[in-house]
Write a protein that holds these residues in place. Structure first.
Motif, PDB file in Angstrom:
ATOM      1  N   ARG A 262       0.841  -1.194   0.000  1.00 18.99           N
ATOM      2  CA  ARG A 262       0.000   0.000   0.000  1.00 18.99           C
ATOM      3  C   ARG A 262       0.876   1.243   0.000  1.00 18.99           C
ATOM      4  O   ARG A 262       1.885   1.286   0.712  1.00 18.99           O
ATOM      5  N   ARG A 265       0.905   6.876   3.184  1.00 18.48           N
ATOM      6  CA  ARG A 265       0.242   8.194   3.172  1.00 18.48           C
ATOM      7  C   ARG A 265       0.651   9.045   4.362  1.00 18.48           C
ATOM      8  O   ARG A 265       0.027  10.047   4.651  1.00 18.48           O
ATOM      9  N   TYR A 272       6.507   8.533   1.474  1.00 14.94           N
ATOM     10  CA  TYR A 272       5.205   9.205   1.399  1.00 14.94           C
ATOM     11  C   TYR A 272       4.828   9.497  -0.049  1.00 14.94           C
ATOM     12  O   TYR A 272       5.602  10.099  -0.806  1.00 14.94           O
ATOM     13  N   PRO A 274       1.498  11.170  -1.958  1.00 12.79           N
ATOM     14  CA  PRO A 274       0.143  11.724  -1.833  1.00 12.79           C
ATOM     15  C   PRO A 274      -0.812  11.056  -2.828  1.00 12.79           C
ATOM     16  O   PRO A 274      -0.388  10.557  -3.865  1.00 12.79           O
ATOM     17  N   GLU A 275      -2.088  11.059  -2.482  1.00 20.08           N
ATOM     18  CA  GLU A 275      -3.062  10.411  -3.366  1.00 20.08           C
ATOM     19  C   GLU A 275      -3.107  11.075  -4.725  1.00 20.08           C
ATOM     20  O   GLU A 275      -3.415  10.429  -5.724  1.00 20.08           O
ATOM     21  N   TYR A 278      -0.458   9.148  -6.651  1.00 18.69           N
ATOM     22  CA  TYR A 278      -0.846   7.761  -6.917  1.00 18.69           C
ATOM     23  C   TYR A 278      -2.123   7.479  -6.143  1.00 18.69           C
ATOM     24  O   TYR A 278      -2.107   7.385  -4.907  1.00 18.69           O
ATOM     25  N   GLY A 279      -3.218   7.350  -6.850  1.00 17.99           N
ATOM     26  CA  GLY A 279      -4.520   7.286  -6.187  1.00 17.99           C
ATOM     27  C   GLY A 279      -4.980   5.888  -5.831  1.00 17.99           C
ATOM     28  O   GLY A 279      -5.860   5.713  -4.995  1.00 17.99           O
ATOM     29  N   PRO A 281      -5.243   2.063  -4.293  1.00 20.71           N
ATOM     30  CA  PRO A 281      -4.957   1.610  -2.923  1.00 20.71           C
ATOM     31  C   PRO A 281      -3.692   0.769  -2.802  1.00 20.71           C
ATOM     32  O   PRO A 281      -3.135   0.653  -1.708  1.00 20.71           O
ATOM     33  N   TYR A 283       0.111  -0.846  -4.869  1.00 24.79           N
ATOM     34  CA  TYR A 283       1.024  -0.816  -6.008  1.00 24.79           C
ATOM     35  C   TYR A 283       0.945  -2.120  -6.786  1.00 24.79           C
ATOM     36  O   TYR A 283       0.576  -3.156  -6.229  1.00 24.79           O
TER      37      TYR A 283
END
Ligand SMILES: *[C@@H]1O[C@H](CO)[C@@H](O)[C@H](O)[C@H]1NC(C)=O
Length: 402
Positions: A262, A265, A272, A274-275, A278-279, A281, A283
Motif C-alpha cells: 500500500r 500516506r 510518502y 500523496p493520493e 498515486y490514487g 490503494p 502498487y
C-alpha cells in the motif's frame, strides 16, 4: 541454548573485528589504486533507501542498528521533505546525457565469446568507492564463472552538491575533483556509467530507465542481467544455476517480489506518496530494488515499456508499473533476500556472519564493504565453509531460529 548463542556472538564479533582489521591492512596495501575521496557525509545515513514501501513491514526506525552502520553510504537519501510539485513539473525531462560510457563492455573487444551471459549492474554513488572495490574483487568479479561470461557496470549520477552550474569557486573545485576521480576509476576498471542527473534517492527511477536504455543499446545480446545495490552480497554461482534452465529469449524477472504494497500516506515517511500522485490503494507487484534478475528479452521489452510510463519517484515500484504495462508478473524467488537481513536485533545480525547462510541464498541485502569481503573469504576459502547441511537448500523457507 542461550549460552551457545552468546558463544556464537562472541566468535562472530572476534571474526568481525579481525576481518575489519584485515580489510584495513588490505586497503593500505592496495593504496596504489585510485581512490574516490568521500566527501564528508552531510546527512546521517537513513535506514535502507531501497527497502521499498513494504507497507506491512516498515523498519523500526528507533531500533539499534548493527555496530558497523558508519559504513552505510549516506547518499542517495532524501534530505528534506519531498517537493512533489517540483517533481511533477520536472518529470517530463527524462533524458540526460551519458558522461562516462563503457561502449565496449559487451563486445569483448574482439575477444572470443564477447557476448556476456550475465551483466551485473550495481547502483552506486560517487563517494562509495570502497564498496565498489569490494564488489569488484568479490562477487562482482568479471570473467568466467561456472563457464558463464560475467560482465559488470556501476550506475552513477552526479553527486549532490557538485551540480553543473556551480557559481561559487568551491563548487567548481569539488566538481573537477569528483569528475577527475571517476574518470580515473573508469580508466582503471572500465565499469563506470555516469549520467548527468543528480544522484538522489528520488532520481533512482531516472537511473533505472537510463540503465535499461543503455543495456538495450550497448548490450543487446546479453542473456541475463542482474541489477542491484552495492550493499548486497550475491551468490553468482547460485544465480547462474537458477538461470541455467531458463531461456533468455523468454520473459523473466525474478527477485524479492512484493505484492499489494500500500502507498504510504504518512507525510513523515521517506516513501510518502500523496493520493494526487498515486490514487490506487495498492502498487502493482514489483521486485525489491536491492537485487533482481531479468532476461535479455525482458530487458528489451521493459526498456520500451518504461519509456511510456510516467516517472514515479520510487524506482522499484516504477519498474513494477512497467511490468504491469507488459502484463508481466515478477517471479518471486525465496533466495532473494533484499529485505530482512538488517533487522534491528542481534540474532539476525549473527546470522549474516554465517557463511552457510549465504551459501544457500542468491542475494542478501544491507551489507558493509567489510561484510562483503568477509563472506567472500569464508565462502571461497581453501576449505570452503563447514556447514551443517551438506547441500544448499536455497528453495526452503527462511527462518531466523533453527
Ligand atoms: C533529478 O535530477 C535532476 C537533474 O540533475 C534535478 O534537476 C532534480 O532536482 C533531481 N530530482 C530529484 C527528485 O532529486
Amino acid at each position: 541454548m542461550r549460552r551457545r548463542m552468546r558463544l556464537r556472538r562472541d566468535a562472530s564479533l572476534t571474526l568481525l573485528l579481525g576481518t575489519a582489521l584485515g580489510f584495513l591492512l588490505y586497503a593500505q596495501r592496495d593504496g596504489a589504486a585510485p581512490t574516490t575521496s568521500a566527501p564528508p557525509a552531510r546527512v546521517r545515513a537513513a535506514p535502507r533507501p531501497t527497502s521499498g514501501p513494504r507497507a506491512f513491514q516498515v523498519p523500526d526506525a528507533g531500533a539499534a542498528l548493527p555496530a558497523y552502520e558508519e559504513d552505510i553510504p549516506a547518499p542517495p537519501t532524501p534530505t528534506g521533505p519531498f517537493d512533489f510539485g517540483r517533481y511533477l513539473r520536472a518529470k517530463d525531462q527524462r533524458r540526460f546525457p551519458l558522461l562516462i560510457n563503457q561502449p565496449h563492455k559487451c563486445r569483448g573487444d574482439g575477444a572470443p565469446g564477447g557476448r556476456p551471459d550475465l551483466l551485473i549492474a550495481v547502483k552506486s554513488v560517487a563517494a562509495d568507492f570502497e564498496r565498489r572495490q569490494a564488489v569488484r574483487q568479490t562477487w562482482g568479479a568479471e570473467g568466467r564463472v561456472q563457464g558463464a561470461l560475467v560482465r559488470r557496470v556501476f550506475l552513477l549520477g552526479v553527486p549532490r552538491g557538485a551540480g553543473t552550474d556551480a557559481a561559487d569557486g568551491e563548487g567548481a573545485g569539488t566538481r573537477t575533483h569528483w569528475r577527475a576521480l571517476l574518470g580515473a576509476e573508469s580508466r582503471a576498471f572500465a565499469d563506470i556509467l555516469l549520467w548527468a542527473f543528480d544522484d538522489t534517492f528520488f532520481n533512482l527511477t531516472l537511473k533505472e530507465i537510463h540503465f535499461l536504455a543503455w543495456a538495450s543499446a550497448f548490450c543487446p545480446d546479453v542473456r541475463f542481467v542482474f541489477k542491484g545495490d552495492a550493499d548486497v552480497f550475491v551468490h553468482v554461482g547460485n544465480l547462474l544455476e537458477f538461470l541455467a534452465p531458463r531461456d533468455p529469449g523468454q520473459d523473466l524477472l525474478a527477485g524479492d517480489v512484493i505484492i499489494h504494497a500500500r502507498p504510504i500516506r504518512t507525510r513523515a515517511s521517506k516513501y510518502y506518496i500523496p493520493e494526487a500522485v498515486y490514487g490506487l490503494p495498492s502498487y502493482p507487484a514489483y521486485a525489491g530494488g536491492g537485487g533482481f534478475v531479468l532476461s535479455g528479452a525482458t530487458l528489451r521489452r521493459l526498456t520500451r515499456a518504461c519509456a511510456q510510463v510516467e516517472l514515479f519517484p520510487i524506482d522499484d515500484v516504477f519498474l513494477g508499473m512497467c511490468l504491469q504495462r507488459l502484463r508481466l508478473t515478477p517471479e518471486p524467488h525465496p533466495a532473494f533476500r533484499t529485505f530482512g537481513i538488517s533487522q534491528p536485533s542481534a540474532a539476525p545480525h549473527l546470522r549474516t556472519f554465517d557463511p552457510c547462510f549465504y551459501r544457500e541464498l542468491v542475494v542478501v541485502h544491507g551489507l558493509s564493504a567489510a561484510d562483503i569481503w568477509l563472506m567472500w573469504r569464508l565462502l571461497n576459502g581453501p576449505h570452503g565453509p563447514a556447514c551443517a547441511h551438506s547441500q544448499p537448500v536455497a528453495a526452503g523457507p527462511f527462518q531466523w531460529d533453527s
